[in-house]
Design a protein around this motif. Sequence first.
Motif, PDB file in Angstrom:
ATOM      1  N   ARG A 109       1.193   3.848  -3.030  1.00 12.36           N
ATOM      2  CA  ARG A 109       0.903   5.446  -2.957  1.00 12.36           C
ATOM      3  C   ARG A 109       2.138   6.065  -3.349  1.00 12.36           C
ATOM      4  O   ARG A 109       1.852   7.270  -4.096  1.00 12.36           O
ATOM      5  CB  ARG A 109       0.524   5.423  -1.443  1.00 12.36           C
ATOM      6  CG  ARG A 109       0.120   6.937  -1.179  1.00 12.36           C
ATOM      7  CD  ARG A 109      -0.019   7.142   0.432  1.00 12.36           C
ATOM      8  NE  ARG A 109      -1.414   6.669   0.829  1.00 12.36           N
ATOM      9  CZ  ARG A 109      -1.309   5.604   1.869  1.00 12.36           C
ATOM     10  NH1 ARG A 109      -0.098   5.323   2.465  1.00 12.36           N
ATOM     11  NH2 ARG A 109      -2.525   5.046   2.307  1.00 12.36           N
ATOM     12  N   ARG A 160       0.743  -1.330   0.007  1.00 16.96           N
ATOM     13  CA  ARG A 160       0.089  -0.126   0.057  1.00 16.96           C
ATOM     14  C   ARG A 160       0.906   1.259   0.080  1.00 16.96           C
ATOM     15  O   ARG A 160       0.684   2.132  -0.775  1.00 16.96           O
ATOM     16  CB  ARG A 160      -0.810   0.017   1.141  1.00 16.96           C
ATOM     17  CG  ARG A 160      -1.859   1.032   1.547  1.00 16.96           C
ATOM     18  CD  ARG A 160      -3.105   1.075   0.881  1.00 16.96           C
ATOM     19  NE  ARG A 160      -4.017   2.068   1.237  1.00 16.96           N
ATOM     20  CZ  ARG A 160      -4.123   3.277   0.685  1.00 16.96           C
ATOM     21  NH1 ARG A 160      -3.354   3.676  -0.294  1.00 16.96           N
ATOM     22  NH2 ARG A 160      -4.947   4.314   1.177  1.00 16.96           N
ATOM     23  N   GLU A 194      -7.155   7.297  -5.851  1.00 20.88           N
ATOM     24  CA  GLU A 194      -6.814   8.255  -4.396  1.00 20.88           C
ATOM     25  C   GLU A 194      -5.536   9.230  -4.584  1.00 20.88           C
ATOM     26  O   GLU A 194      -6.039  10.379  -4.265  1.00 20.88           O
ATOM     27  CB  GLU A 194      -6.102   7.421  -3.473  1.00 20.88           C
ATOM     28  CG  GLU A 194      -5.678   7.926  -2.037  1.00 20.88           C
ATOM     29  CD  GLU A 194      -5.101   6.952  -1.002  1.00 20.88           C
ATOM     30  OE1 GLU A 194      -5.662   6.755   0.035  1.00 20.88           O
ATOM     31  OE2 GLU A 194      -4.019   6.358  -1.417  1.00 20.88           O
ATOM     32  N   CYS A 215      -3.782  -1.293  -6.961  1.00 23.62           N
ATOM     33  CA  CYS A 215      -3.301  -0.220  -8.102  1.00 23.62           C
ATOM     34  C   CYS A 215      -4.606   0.795  -8.381  1.00 23.62           C
ATOM     35  O   CYS A 215      -4.357   2.025  -8.434  1.00 23.62           O
ATOM     36  CB  CYS A 215      -2.912  -0.984  -9.268  1.00 23.62           C
ATOM     37  SG  CYS A 215      -1.431  -1.770  -9.115  1.00 23.62           S
ATOM     38  N   SER A 272      -5.254   2.822  -5.338  1.00 24.71           N
ATOM     39  CA  SER A 272      -4.191   3.867  -5.282  1.00 24.71           C
ATOM     40  C   SER A 272      -4.175   5.283  -6.235  1.00 24.71           C
ATOM     41  O   SER A 272      -3.791   6.115  -5.851  1.00 24.71           O
ATOM     42  CB  SER A 272      -2.917   3.380  -5.136  1.00 24.71           C
ATOM     43  OG  SER A 272      -2.873   2.264  -4.268  1.00 24.71           O
ATOM     44  N   LEU A 309     -10.169   0.107  -2.433  1.00 24.74           N
ATOM     45  CA  LEU A 309      -9.187  -0.095  -1.464  1.00 24.74           C
ATOM     46  C   LEU A 309      -9.588  -0.899  -0.235  1.00 24.74           C
ATOM     47  O   LEU A 309      -8.753  -1.873   0.372  1.00 24.74           O
ATOM     48  CB  LEU A 309      -8.563   1.098  -0.681  1.00 24.74           C
ATOM     49  CG  LEU A 309      -7.860   2.299  -1.831  1.00 24.74           C
ATOM     50  CD1 LEU A 309      -7.788   3.484  -0.926  1.00 24.74           C
ATOM     51  CD2 LEU A 309      -6.788   1.630  -2.240  1.00 24.74           C
TER      52      LEU A 309
END
Length: 336
Positions: free
Chosen positions: A221, A217, A312, A306, A309, A273
């Motif tokens: 990110r 994670r 996000e 993926c 992220s 997520l």
Amino acid sequence: GQQPSGHHAPAAEALIVAFDLLGLPHMNPTSSLNALAKSKRAAVIDVGSNSFLLVVGQACDGGPPQILSQDIRMPRLAQGMQAGGLIQEDALERGVQCMGELLGGAEEFGLGASQVRVVATAALRRAKNGREVAAQLEQASGCSLEILSGEEEARLSHLAVAMGDSQTLAVDVGGGSTEVVWAAGTERKSLDLGALTLTERFDGKGLSCPESFAAARAWARAQFSELPKDLGGDHPLALIGGSAVNLGCLVLELDHFDHTQADRVWASTSGILALAQDLWLEDLASRRSRPIEADRASFLPAGLLCLGSALEALGVPGGWTRTVGLAHGLLGELLD
């Protein structure tokens, strides 16, 4: 140019002669030629890091192609590539077998190997022996194979989903890379991070499942942090690729995987997520009890990570799963 009044184009004259020879009544030659044009067919094989996808289509007047057939195989061409950067011999053998099976599917629609457009993405783009593997696939299949740049891959994926709204954003997660497209397709970014590469990077590292998820994670990110923020606005965001199709089935809580049900399913960033973490912490048997492709169970958590992220990093609340992608975009160009 235009033909004089009362005369037909050479191709139309040939049709009339053919009708005479066969003893058939004359048809309007222009209509006959139009019918032939309408029946124009093409096929594309997308050689991905995880999967090979065949899409066969037929031209339609004033619209996207009619999809006649889709077929997918999962040779996992990039499996084992993380360690030394080489496509392995057994992976190549699986790829050759899958190519043969898919070409057989194209033949059912009257398209031989030389008529099938074959394109490859991240695995052959990144592998140290990518050119050699491409040549071996060409020799074994009789097809010409083009290795796409990340930018061209992103452009074709966006083309497939932007027919209704050219401002559509697209996030395409494959096995070896993620492509992000915005600004009506004029801005694109390709990152060397995908479902298979992320899985191999954090699989078997001696970490517990919660620890490996936390590490993956954080790394994902960091990789996606270079994406621009707040691009969404009022425009839709399309989620493309096998992970996105499986996500659609998970969100709908289907009894079993069915890609035909997974188009245009809304998934929130936080929900994606959360699903990624849930599946990461499950064993393979538990994952396969869900409505997903069984062959994708080992790397789907990384694919969802993926996707989540990327969304996000873009600062968007979520996106719509799509069941079209690169191959469909290229097919549309071929039949335009």
